[in-house]
Design a protein around this motif. Structure first.
Motif, PDB file in Angstrom:
ATOM      1  N   GLY A 107      97.708 -39.868   1.841  1.00 30.27           N
ATOM      2  CA  GLY A 107      99.148 -39.736   1.986  1.00 30.27           C
ATOM      3  C   GLY A 107      99.820 -40.804   2.820  1.00 30.27           C
ATOM      4  N   VAL A 108      99.076 -41.816   3.240  1.00 26.60           N
ATOM      5  CA  VAL A 108      99.621 -42.894   4.072  1.00 26.60           C
ATOM      6  C   VAL A 108      99.492 -44.210   3.312  1.00 26.60           C
ATOM      7  CG1 VAL A 108      99.466 -44.098   6.290  1.00 26.60           C
ATOM      8  CG2 VAL A 108      98.927 -41.653   6.151  1.00 26.60           C
ATOM      9  N   SER A 109     100.537 -45.043   3.381  1.00 29.51           N
ATOM     10  CA  SER A 109     100.511 -46.335   2.700  1.00 29.51           C
ATOM     11  C   SER A 109      99.318 -47.168   3.147  1.00 29.51           C
ATOM     12  CB  SER A 109     101.800 -47.106   2.979  1.00 29.51           C
ATOM     13  OG  SER A 109     101.695 -48.448   2.550  1.00 29.51           O
ATOM     14  N   ILE A 110      98.706 -47.858   2.202  1.00 28.36           N
ATOM     15  CA  ILE A 110      97.597 -48.745   2.551  1.00 28.36           C
ATOM     16  C   ILE A 110      98.079 -49.907   3.416  1.00 28.36           C
ATOM     17  CG2 ILE A 110      96.230 -48.164   0.496  1.00 28.36           C
ATOM     18  CD1 ILE A 110      97.092 -50.915  -0.675  1.00 28.36           C
ATOM     19  N   PHE A 111      99.381 -50.204   3.382  1.00 26.03           N
ATOM     20  CA  PHE A 111      99.916 -51.326   4.148  1.00 26.03           C
ATOM     21  C   PHE A 111     100.395 -50.920   5.548  1.00 26.03           C
ATOM     22  CE2 PHE A 111     100.797 -52.631  -0.339  1.00 26.03           C
ATOM     23  CZ  PHE A 111      99.870 -53.667  -0.380  1.00 26.03           C
ATOM     24  N   ASN A 112     100.223 -49.664   5.910  1.00 21.47           N
ATOM     25  CA  ASN A 112     100.633 -49.174   7.223  1.00 21.47           C
ATOM     26  C   ASN A 112      99.530 -49.472   8.236  1.00 21.47           C
ATOM     27  OD1 ASN A 112     101.376 -47.754   9.509  1.00 21.47           O
ATOM     28  ND2 ASN A 112     102.041 -45.928   8.399  1.00 21.47           N
ATOM     29  N   LYS A 113      99.737 -50.530   9.017  1.00 18.41           N
ATOM     30  CA  LYS A 113      98.679 -50.940   9.957  1.00 18.41           C
ATOM     31  C   LYS A 113      98.488 -49.933  11.085  1.00 18.41           C
ATOM     32  CE  LYS A 113     101.785 -53.974  12.590  1.00 18.41           C
ATOM     33  NZ  LYS A 113     102.036 -55.378  12.981  1.00 18.41           N
ATOM     34  N   ASN A 114      99.492 -49.078  11.302  1.00 17.07           N
ATOM     35  CA  ASN A 114      99.366 -48.097  12.381  1.00 17.07           C
ATOM     36  C   ASN A 114      98.355 -46.995  12.066  1.00 17.07           C
ATOM     37  OD1 ASN A 114     101.323 -49.294  14.100  1.00 17.07           O
ATOM     38  ND2 ASN A 114     102.953 -48.398  12.854  1.00 17.07           N
ATOM     39  N   ARG A 115      97.991 -46.871  10.784  1.00 15.66           N
ATOM     40  CA  ARG A 115      97.043 -45.829  10.400  1.00 15.66           C
ATOM     41  C   ARG A 115      95.686 -46.031  11.073  1.00 15.66           C
ATOM     42  NH1 ARG A 115      96.498 -45.102   4.654  1.00 15.66           N
ATOM     43  NH2 ARG A 115      94.797 -43.749   5.285  1.00 15.66           N
ATOM     44  N   TRP A 116      95.399 -47.256  11.495  1.00 14.53           N
ATOM     45  CA  TRP A 116      94.079 -47.565  12.047  1.00 14.53           C
ATOM     46  C   TRP A 116      93.992 -47.307  13.541  1.00 14.53           C
ATOM     47  CZ3 TRP A 116      90.753 -48.237   8.270  1.00 14.53           C
ATOM     48  CH2 TRP A 116      91.218 -48.715   7.035  1.00 14.53           C
ATOM     49  N   LYS A 117      95.148 -47.083  14.183  1.00 16.85           N
ATOM     50  CA  LYS A 117      95.148 -46.908  15.636  1.00 16.85           C
ATOM     51  C   LYS A 117      94.393 -45.641  16.038  1.00 16.85           C
ATOM     52  CE  LYS A 117      99.440 -49.419  16.580  1.00 16.85           C
ATOM     53  NZ  LYS A 117     100.836 -49.325  17.092  1.00 16.85           N
ATOM     54  N   GLY A 118      93.489 -45.790  16.998  1.00 21.37           N
ATOM     55  CA  GLY A 118      92.781 -44.643  17.546  1.00 21.37           C
ATOM     56  C   GLY A 118      91.621 -44.138  16.716  1.00 21.37           C
TER      57      GLY A 118
ATOM     58  N   THR B 136      87.905 -43.986  15.191  1.00 24.45           N
ATOM     59  CA  THR B 136      86.552 -44.426  15.538  1.00 24.45           C
ATOM     60  C   THR B 136      86.016 -45.317  14.425  1.00 24.45           C
ATOM     61  OG1 THR B 136      85.488 -42.566  14.427  1.00 24.45           O
ATOM     62  CG2 THR B 136      86.168 -42.238  16.727  1.00 24.45           C
ATOM     63  N   ASP B 137      84.920 -46.000  14.693  1.00 22.94           N
ATOM     64  CA  ASP B 137      84.300 -46.837  13.665  1.00 22.94           C
ATOM     65  C   ASP B 137      83.932 -46.001  12.444  1.00 22.94           C
ATOM     66  OD1 ASP B 137      84.600 -49.042  15.275  1.00 22.94           O
ATOM     67  OD2 ASP B 137      82.505 -49.082  15.947  1.00 22.94           O
ATOM     68  N   ALA B 138      83.410 -44.805  12.696  1.00 24.63           N
ATOM     69  CA  ALA B 138      83.018 -43.932  11.582  1.00 24.63           C
ATOM     70  C   ALA B 138      84.227 -43.512  10.756  1.00 24.63           C
ATOM     71  CB  ALA B 138      82.292 -42.697  12.118  1.00 24.63           C
ATOM     72  N   GLU B 139      85.348 -43.264  11.412  1.00 24.82           N
ATOM     73  CA  GLU B 139      86.565 -42.875  10.688  1.00 24.82           C
ATOM     74  C   GLU B 139      87.122 -44.039   9.884  1.00 24.82           C
ATOM     75  OE1 GLU B 139      88.255 -39.364  13.670  1.00 24.82           O
ATOM     76  OE2 GLU B 139      88.666 -41.481  14.124  1.00 24.82           O
ATOM     77  N   LYS B 140      87.002 -45.231  10.421  1.00 17.21           N
ATOM     78  CA  LYS B 140      87.449 -46.413   9.668  1.00 17.21           C
ATOM     79  C   LYS B 140      86.602 -46.596   8.411  1.00 17.21           C
ATOM     80  CE  LYS B 140      89.269 -48.966  13.649  1.00 17.21           C
ATOM     81  NZ  LYS B 140      89.110 -50.155  14.516  1.00 17.21           N
ATOM     82  N   ILE B 141      85.300 -46.425   8.533  1.00 13.48           N
ATOM     83  CA  ILE B 141      84.414 -46.531   7.371  1.00 13.48           C
ATOM     84  C   ILE B 141      84.768 -45.463   6.344  1.00 13.48           C
ATOM     85  CG2 ILE B 141      82.029 -46.276   6.570  1.00 13.48           C
ATOM     86  CD1 ILE B 141      81.169 -47.508   9.291  1.00 13.48           C
ATOM     87  N   ALA B 142      85.002 -44.249   6.804  1.00 16.17           N
ATOM     88  CA  ALA B 142      85.346 -43.158   5.885  1.00 16.17           C
ATOM     89  C   ALA B 142      86.649 -43.441   5.147  1.00 16.17           C
ATOM     90  CB  ALA B 142      85.450 -41.845   6.653  1.00 16.17           C
ATOM     91  N   THR B 143      87.628 -44.027   5.842  1.00 19.79           N
ATOM     92  CA  THR B 143      88.907 -44.363   5.218  1.00 19.79           C
ATOM     93  C   THR B 143      88.717 -45.438   4.153  1.00 19.79           C
ATOM     94  OG1 THR B 143      90.134 -43.797   7.227  1.00 19.79           O
ATOM     95  CG2 THR B 143      91.227 -45.256   5.647  1.00 19.79           C
ATOM     96  N   LYS B 144      87.937 -46.456   4.477  1.00 22.44           N
ATOM     97  CA  LYS B 144      87.690 -47.529   3.517  1.00 22.44           C
ATOM     98  C   LYS B 144      86.938 -47.000   2.305  1.00 22.44           C
ATOM     99  CE  LYS B 144      86.032 -52.314   3.211  1.00 22.44           C
ATOM    100  NZ  LYS B 144      85.665 -53.516   3.993  1.00 22.44           N
ATOM    101  N   GLU B 145      85.960 -46.145   2.530  1.00 23.14           N
ATOM    102  CA  GLU B 145      85.198 -45.601   1.413  1.00 23.14           C
ATOM    103  C   GLU B 145      86.069 -44.700   0.534  1.00 23.14           C
ATOM    104  OE1 GLU B 145      81.637 -43.823   2.998  1.00 23.14           O
ATOM    105  OE2 GLU B 145      80.612 -45.775   3.045  1.00 23.14           O
ATOM    106  N   LEU B 146      86.989 -43.962   1.141  1.00 23.05           N
ATOM    107  CA  LEU B 146      87.898 -43.135   0.355  1.00 23.05           C
ATOM    108  C   LEU B 146      88.813 -44.004  -0.509  1.00 23.05           C
ATOM    109  CD1 LEU B 146      89.129 -40.466  -0.488  1.00 23.05           C
ATOM    110  CD2 LEU B 146      90.478 -40.464   1.627  1.00 23.05           C
ATOM    111  N   TYR B 147      89.259 -45.113   0.039  1.00 25.10           N
ATOM    112  CA  TYR B 147      90.073 -46.070  -0.723  1.00 25.10           C
ATOM    113  C   TYR B 147      89.331 -46.515  -1.981  1.00 25.10           C
ATOM    114  CZ  TYR B 147      92.503 -50.569  -1.612  1.00 25.10           C
ATOM    115  OH  TYR B 147      93.169 -51.631  -2.180  1.00 25.10           O
ATOM    116  N   TYR B 148      88.071 -46.889  -1.817  1.00 20.91           N
ATOM    117  CA  TYR B 148      87.305 -47.352  -2.981  1.00 20.91           C
ATOM    118  C   TYR B 148      86.923 -46.210  -3.913  1.00 20.91           C
ATOM    119  CZ  TYR B 148      87.475 -52.142  -1.572  1.00 20.91           C
ATOM    120  OH  TYR B 148      87.952 -53.395  -1.281  1.00 20.91           O
ATOM    121  N   ASP B 149      86.761 -45.010  -3.366  1.00 18.29           N
ATOM    122  CA  ASP B 149      86.563 -43.854  -4.246  1.00 18.29           C
ATOM    123  C   ASP B 149      87.775 -43.649  -5.163  1.00 18.29           C
ATOM    124  OD1 ASP B 149      83.998 -42.993  -3.615  1.00 18.29           O
ATOM    125  OD2 ASP B 149      84.669 -41.717  -1.958  1.00 18.29           O
TER     126      ASP B 149
END
Length: 277
Positions: free
Chosen positions: A126-137, A139-152
């Motif tokens: 539900g958040v734009s892929i271009f919203n850089k604020n989505r990455w704030k706070g 964890t590394d594991a959460e960043k990986i999960a977000t990237k993997e969901l994008y590719y899913d």
């Protein structure tokens, strides 16, 4: 899908216009720019309306109104006829991919005579892929999960069968260049395998030059993996102003040759046209 072969032609399938609310110039401005730059094929591909939204135009600065969609189709078809013999004008569109609303999009898009449809993931959770604020706070594991969901989501879009081309498949790096360093190579490879198996193309999209990441979407590293898995390639500048039409076409062609590609593709009447590099 039957592949047609053509001699080398210059084509750009990804263009936007004032109708979407965040681009400059009318459609004909892009056609004239294409002719002036020596292109033989231009694809018109403005953003889809939000077909599943109850409001006609919930986000005027992002996409056209649903009620304006028939006017868009009519205008492109009229220009296709007007410029016949001068340049091949193709009716395309860039569609959002929302799995929960897919049926509404499929019904609307299959009722128009599109030459091709670009499927693009613009939101994750539900958040734009271009919203850089989505990455704030995160964890590394959460960043990986977000990237993997994008590719899913990209893999899901390939499986739908609605799209001939998938748009800017690593554009999440646009305003967050560190995205490229988040480890997810296995997921990217899995997605590329799905894309190849579904006989869908990815575009080299040169609009990364307008954002913090610079360069193209996807990166040369991903393009090399795409070649390894047999993924077909198309081209789109994602121009939001006529002067950017066809940007870096020759440079992209050379980069693809260096990787090993011998051809790339565009689509007419939803049929693949193979163009030698």
């Amino acid at each position: 899908m039957t592949a047609n072969k053509r001699a080398a032609v210059k084509f750009d399938l990804h263009t936007h216009h004032v109708r979407c609310g965040h681009a400059d110039g009318v459609i004909e401005d892009y056609i004239e720019a294409a002719i002036n730059k020596g292109f033989q094929v231009i694809g018109i591909s403005d953003h889809t309306p939000y077909f599943a939204h109850e409001e006609d135009q919930p986000f005027p600065g992002i996409a056209m109104a649903t009620s304006d969609f028939p006017n868009y189709v009519e205008e492109v078809l009229a220009l296709k006829s007007k410029y016949e013999g001068k340049i091949d004008v193709l009716l395309g569109i860039e569609s959002d991919f929302f799995p929960q609303h897919f049926d509404a999009y499929k019904e609307a898009l299959n009722n128009a005579p599109f030459d091709y449809i670009i499927g693009s993931v613009h939101q994750v959770s539900g958040v734009s892929i271009f919203n850089k604020n989505r990455w704030k706070g995160l964890t590394d594991a959460e960043k990986i999960a977000t990237k993997e969901l994008y590719y899913d989501l990209i893999a899901q879009s390939a499986r739908t069968g609605l799209f001939q081309i998938l748009g800017h498949i690593d554009a999440m790096k646009g305003y967050y260049p560190e995205f490229s360093d988040i480890p997810a190579q296995q997921k990217i490879d899995e997605t590329l395998k799905v894309i190849a198996d579904c006989n869908v193309a990815i575009e080299v999209n040169t609009s990364g030059s307008t954002k913090a990441a610079g360069g193209w979407y996807p990166s040369n590293d991903i393009l090399a993996r795409a070649y390894h898995f047999g993924v077909k390639i198309s081209f789109g500048s994602d121009a939001h102003t006529p002067r950017r039409f066809g940007e870096d076409f020759d440079e992209v062609a050379q980069a693809l040759r260096d990787i090993g590609y011998k051809s790339w593709v565009y689509y007419k009447n939803r049929e693949e046209v193979v163009v030698p590099l």
